[in-house]
Design a protein around this motif. Structure first.
Motif, PDB file in Angstrom:
ATOM      1  N   SER A  11       0.821  -1.207   0.000  1.00  0.00           N
ATOM      2  CA  SER A  11       0.000   0.000   0.000  1.00  0.00           C
ATOM      3  C   SER A  11       0.849   1.248   0.000  1.00  0.00           C
ATOM      4  N   ASN A  12       2.055   1.161   0.541  1.00  0.00           N
ATOM      5  CA  ASN A  12       2.910   2.341   0.553  1.00  0.00           C
ATOM      6  C   ASN A  12       3.484   2.635  -0.817  1.00  0.00           C
ATOM      7  N   ILE A  13       3.796   1.600  -1.583  1.00  0.00           N
ATOM      8  CA  ILE A  13       4.355   1.804  -2.911  1.00  0.00           C
ATOM      9  C   ILE A  13       3.256   2.078  -3.914  1.00  0.00           C
ATOM     10  N   GLY A  14       2.159   1.363  -3.795  1.00  0.00           N
ATOM     11  CA  GLY A  14       1.062   1.537  -4.745  1.00  0.00           C
ATOM     12  C   GLY A  14       1.077   0.438  -5.789  1.00  0.00           C
ATOM     13  N   TRP A 144       5.981  14.679   7.552  1.00  0.00           N
ATOM     14  CA  TRP A 144       5.875  14.264   6.145  1.00  0.00           C
ATOM     15  C   TRP A 144       7.021  13.320   5.841  1.00  0.00           C
ATOM     16  N   ASN A 145       6.884  12.522   4.783  1.00  0.00           N
ATOM     17  CA  ASN A 145       8.007  11.710   4.335  1.00  0.00           C
ATOM     18  C   ASN A 145       9.087  12.634   3.769  1.00  0.00           C
ATOM     19  N   TYR A 146      10.323  12.372   4.166  1.00  0.00           N
ATOM     20  CA  TYR A 146      11.418  13.283   3.833  1.00  0.00           C
ATOM     21  C   TYR A 146      12.575  12.481   3.255  1.00  0.00           C
ATOM     22  N   GLU A 180      -0.568  10.816   2.164  1.00  0.00           N
ATOM     23  CA  GLU A 180      -1.098  10.291   3.423  1.00  0.00           C
ATOM     24  C   GLU A 180      -0.367   9.050   3.928  1.00  0.00           C
ATOM     25  N   SER A 181       0.290   8.286   3.060  1.00  0.00           N
ATOM     26  CA  SER A 181       0.940   7.041   3.477  1.00  0.00           C
ATOM     27  C   SER A 181       2.298   7.304   4.094  1.00  0.00           C
ATOM     28  N   ARG A 182       2.612   6.541   5.112  1.00  0.00           N
ATOM     29  CA  ARG A 182       3.921   6.632   5.755  1.00  0.00           C
ATOM     30  C   ARG A 182       4.905   5.762   4.992  1.00  0.00           C
ATOM     31  N   GLY A 183       6.021   6.342   4.604  1.00  0.00           N
ATOM     32  CA  GLY A 183       7.029   5.592   3.878  1.00  0.00           C
ATOM     33  C   GLY A 183       7.915   4.777   4.803  1.00  0.00           C
ATOM     34  N   ASN A 184       8.937   4.165   4.226  1.00  0.00           N
ATOM     35  CA  ASN A 184       9.913   3.385   4.964  1.00  0.00           C
ATOM     36  C   ASN A 184      11.310   3.815   4.536  1.00  0.00           C
ATOM     37  N   ASP A 216      -0.874   8.540  -4.166  1.00  0.00           N
ATOM     38  CA  ASP A 216      -1.735   9.134  -3.148  1.00  0.00           C
ATOM     39  C   ASP A 216      -3.130   9.394  -3.713  1.00  0.00           C
ATOM     40  N   PRO A 217      -4.171   9.200  -2.923  1.00  0.00           N
ATOM     41  CA  PRO A 217      -5.544   9.417  -3.412  1.00  0.00           C
ATOM     42  C   PRO A 217      -5.793  10.826  -3.954  1.00  0.00           C
ATOM     43  N   LYS A 218      -5.061  11.812  -3.465  1.00  0.00           N
ATOM     44  CA  LYS A 218      -5.271  13.189  -3.916  1.00  0.00           C
ATOM     45  C   LYS A 218      -4.291  13.621  -5.003  1.00  0.00           C
ATOM     46  N   ALA A 219      -3.465  12.690  -5.488  1.00  0.00           N
ATOM     47  CA  ALA A 219      -2.419  13.072  -6.442  1.00  0.00           C
ATOM     48  C   ALA A 219      -2.981  13.737  -7.689  1.00  0.00           C
ATOM     49  N   SER A 220      -4.119  13.271  -8.180  1.00  0.00           N
ATOM     50  CA  SER A 220      -4.685  13.840  -9.406  1.00  0.00           C
ATOM     51  C   SER A 220      -5.246  15.242  -9.197  1.00  0.00           C
TER      52      SER A 220
END
Length: 296
Positions: A11-14, A144-146, A180-184, A216-220
């Motif tokens: 889910s994090n990668i898509g 945020w993911n950095y 919204e997703s937390r990365g690794n 991300d769901p809001k990317a578009s």
């Protein structure tokens, strides 16, 4: 049968990345490696690197941990599908086509360990930064993911006349990913830039590219800096304030920002990416002195 710890979830990668996991499970298995396989046959490392933003292939890499997290010896290495170590800074392409870029997560959102690519170590693994021999942490979590854009470099010999004549900070360009997703740590994410902030840290120019994961769901909905305020209200101000103030608890002065203390638009962010990619190209071709930086 013992359960394994998966470092990165699908889910994090898509699903658009066609991610395949290669893990084995046994009672004594200690998970140290996770494969990212993007469905093509192009090798990550070729004999001749592309020194521009024209690389459109998708790498096959593995993330390999050495040492224990939150120790001085901990490293996150990147290896290709033959098991050879590669550099996340030099060997992962910047551009992935259709206006998207590869972003490498160094610090996952809602964490405080100051992880970074070790630009002065061979194969430039990710490690936890240190000061006076001690591990460094932010005084509070980053929201945020950095991380960084590969194949970019902020040249410390170049003064930017548009940002108070500040010189580059000698690092790859930083990315603040607002999805919204937390990365690794070590995760490779496709992002699109939305704007940028020109942070000035003790006189050095330290660009912050604001971007969003394509998954991300809001990317578009967000394609430029004005869209960020519309769909992520207050986020640009929060990013600026976080990076302005995070050193204050350690007794240091607040960081400053150029460009009118505001986020520049997407076109300006793309200009920054192009210029720093060109600086990186000169670095790896040794047209610019590398100093202590690793070019491997």
């Amino acid at each position: 049968m013992a359960a394994t710890r998966i470092m990165v979830s699908a889910s994090n990668i898509g699903t658009s990345s066609s991610l395949l996991f290669k893990t084995a499970v046994s009672p004594s298995f200690k998970p140290q490696c996770l494969s990212f396989c993007f469905n093509n046959n192009t090798r990550l490392v070729s004999k001749k690197r592309a020194f521009t933003c024209s690389a459109l292939y998708k790498p096959e890499i593995q993330i390999k941990e050495e040492g224990q997290p939150e120790t001085l010896d901990y490293r996150v290495f990147f290896v290709d599908n033959s098991g050879k170590k590669v550099s996340p800074w030099h060997d992962i392409p910047l551009h992935v086509g259709d206006g998207a870029f590869n972003f490498i997560v160094e610090i996952p959102k809602e964490s405080s360990a100051k992880m970074e690519v070790a630009t002065d170590e061979i194969f430039t693994p990710i490690k936890q930064d240190t000061k006076k021999g001690k591990l460094r942490y932010y005084p509070y979590n980053i929201n945020w993911n950095y991380g960084l854009l590969p194949q970019t470099w902020e040249d410390p010999s170049l003064a930017n006349p548009e940002v108070d004549g500040a010189f580059g900070d000698n690092d790859p360009v930083d990315v603040v990913e607002i999805g919204e997703s937390r990365g690794n740590v070590g995760q490779l994410v496709k992002v699109k830039p939305l704007g940028c902030l020109a942070m000035i840290d003790e006189g050095e120019l330290d660009w912050k590219i604001v971007a969003i994961s394509l998954d991300d769901p809001k990317a578009s909905l967000v394609n430029d800096v004005d869209d960020v305020e519309k769909h992520f209200p207050g986020t640009l101000t929060a990013i600026r304030d976080w990076f302005r103030d995070y050193k204050i608890p350690d007794g240091k002065p607040a960081n400053k920002f150029g460009l009118g203390n505001k986020a520049a638009n997407k076109d300006y962010a793309l200009k920054v990416i192009t210029e720093t990619n060109e600086s990186w190209a000169k670095l790896v071709k040794r047209s610019t002195p590398a100093g202590e930086l690793s070019l491997v």
